[in-house]
Scaffold this motif. Sequence first.
Motif, PDB file in Angstrom:
ATOM      1  N   GLU A 181     -44.354  97.922  97.506  1.00 20.85           N
ATOM      2  CA  GLU A 181     -43.106  98.556  97.067  1.00 20.85           C
ATOM      3  C   GLU A 181     -43.276  99.384  95.801  1.00 20.85           C
ATOM      4  O   GLU A 181     -42.663 100.453  95.664  1.00 20.85           O
ATOM      5  CB  GLU A 181     -42.030  97.482  96.835  1.00 20.85           C
ATOM      6  CG  GLU A 181     -41.584  96.783  98.109  1.00 20.85           C
ATOM      7  CD  GLU A 181     -40.768  95.526  97.825  1.00 20.85           C
ATOM      8  OE1 GLU A 181     -40.387  95.309  96.654  1.00 20.85           O
ATOM      9  OE2 GLU A 181     -40.521  94.757  98.771  1.00 20.85           O
ATOM     10  N   GLU A 182     -44.095  98.909  94.870  1.00 18.85           N
ATOM     11  CA  GLU A 182     -44.153  99.528  93.551  1.00 18.85           C
ATOM     12  C   GLU A 182     -45.399 100.384  93.309  1.00 18.85           C
ATOM     13  O   GLU A 182     -45.347 101.373  92.583  1.00 18.85           O
ATOM     14  CB  GLU A 182     -44.099  98.432  92.462  1.00 18.85           C
ATOM     15  CG  GLU A 182     -42.860  97.552  92.536  1.00 18.85           C
ATOM     16  CD  GLU A 182     -41.602  98.270  92.098  1.00 18.85           C
ATOM     17  OE1 GLU A 182     -41.717  99.260  91.345  1.00 18.85           O
ATOM     18  OE2 GLU A 182     -40.503  97.860  92.517  1.00 18.85           O
ATOM     19  N   VAL A 183     -46.529  99.996  93.887  1.00 18.46           N
ATOM     20  CA  VAL A 183     -47.799 100.642  93.542  1.00 18.46           C
ATOM     21  C   VAL A 183     -48.235 101.679  94.573  1.00 18.46           C
ATOM     22  O   VAL A 183     -48.647 102.790  94.208  1.00 18.46           O
ATOM     23  CB  VAL A 183     -48.911  99.579  93.349  1.00 18.46           C
ATOM     24  CG1 VAL A 183     -50.238 100.245  92.983  1.00 18.46           C
ATOM     25  CG2 VAL A 183     -48.501  98.576  92.272  1.00 18.46           C
ATOM     26  N   VAL A 184     -48.148 101.325  95.843  1.00 16.41           N
ATOM     27  CA  VAL A 184     -48.593 102.246  96.903  1.00 16.41           C
ATOM     28  C   VAL A 184     -47.924 103.618  96.794  1.00 16.41           C
ATOM     29  O   VAL A 184     -48.608 104.650  96.921  1.00 16.41           O
ATOM     30  CB  VAL A 184     -48.376 101.613  98.298  1.00 16.41           C
ATOM     31  CG1 VAL A 184     -48.496 102.660  99.397  1.00 16.41           C
ATOM     32  CG2 VAL A 184     -49.399 100.500  98.526  1.00 16.41           C
ATOM     33  N   PRO A 185     -46.605 103.705  96.536  1.00 17.65           N
ATOM     34  CA  PRO A 185     -45.995 105.040  96.402  1.00 17.65           C
ATOM     35  C   PRO A 185     -46.606 105.874  95.270  1.00 17.65           C
ATOM     36  O   PRO A 185     -46.727 107.101  95.403  1.00 17.65           O
ATOM     37  CB  PRO A 185     -44.520 104.719  96.118  1.00 17.65           C
ATOM     38  CG  PRO A 185     -44.291 103.383  96.736  1.00 17.65           C
ATOM     39  CD  PRO A 185     -45.574 102.638  96.509  1.00 17.65           C
TER      40      PRO A 185
END
Length: 358
Positions: A239-243
């Motif tokens: 949710e937070e890092v991949v984008p």
Amino acid sequence: MKLYKVVGIMSGTSLDGLDLAYCQLRRKKDQWEFEIKTTESVTYSKEMQNELKDAIHLSAEKLLLLHNEYGIRLGKNVKDFITQNDLEVDFIASHGHTSHHRPELGFTFQLGSGQHLANASGHKVICDFRSNDLALGGQGAPLVPIGDRLLFSEYDFCLNLGGISNISFESRGSRIAYDIGLANMILNYITRKIGLDYDKNGALAKSGTINPNMLKKLNDLNYYLLPHPKSIGYEWFLEEVVPIVDDTEDSTENLLHTAVHHICEKIAQQVALNSNKKTQKLLITGGGALNSFLIETIRQKLSSNIDVVVPEKKLIEFKEALVFAFMGVLRSEREVNVLKTVTGATRDSSSGVIFLPN
């Protein structure tokens, strides 16, 4: 002086494979002693990697099917390991593979059914070390700090670099530990985009340069502002890092270089917050300890009073499996193996569910 003979098994968030460690442990007076006798790493196929990685998206029915199937797979792996090495074993202590970790909602789930594992291996199994702590209001993580305290007390800090980085240390008579943040999870995510399982020795990362915009976005993640006890899982990463990674247009080398500097900056900040002016020893284990550029960068960012210790490869790779074997021993002795000061639970506990083969 009873000698425990245990196979500890661990599958981490970096998804590189299954670690098996045959350990012997005994307590002499008030001091626990250990020896890692025999080890094996079972590399996951691409199919298995994807199954475990994507388990977070499964329906409840399919998740439970995978839970049982993976338990059988673990049992067969351990049975082969015991047979091939002609081992005398008291029991198996299994961490399983974490598919879901949402302590803020009160649940965590480790794949690998204990009963299926016991039946397939033919040995007693102790597993599910996290659920009881969740029921007591804790994070269910980290769990390794009990081993840091009782097996590695000569070190001021114990840092594990798996998929996630976590740290453990003593403060005013209490063990404190928490997930710092990212480690191999982001590095492996980047390399898998170009068909590599990992960046050997950090060679690609070393050849890159920092992307300032990506570094700022990673450093500004809200998780780093939260007080401990705290822990993260694959959900947070997705949710937070991949984008952030996916939205950054840059070379693989620069993405990796930036990620390494982010990882090391956050580690150095936490060590600095909890260190004093005297020389202190920091033990580094986990797969990231084999990444020479990552270790080099950590050393550069740490204060000169921190002595970084990278141990022999066997301990680097199998410390977590050893500690889960040790947690199984403590559970057998009905002694505390999960610390409330680490997880935030209402009390310490002796956690782990026991399964007998049928």
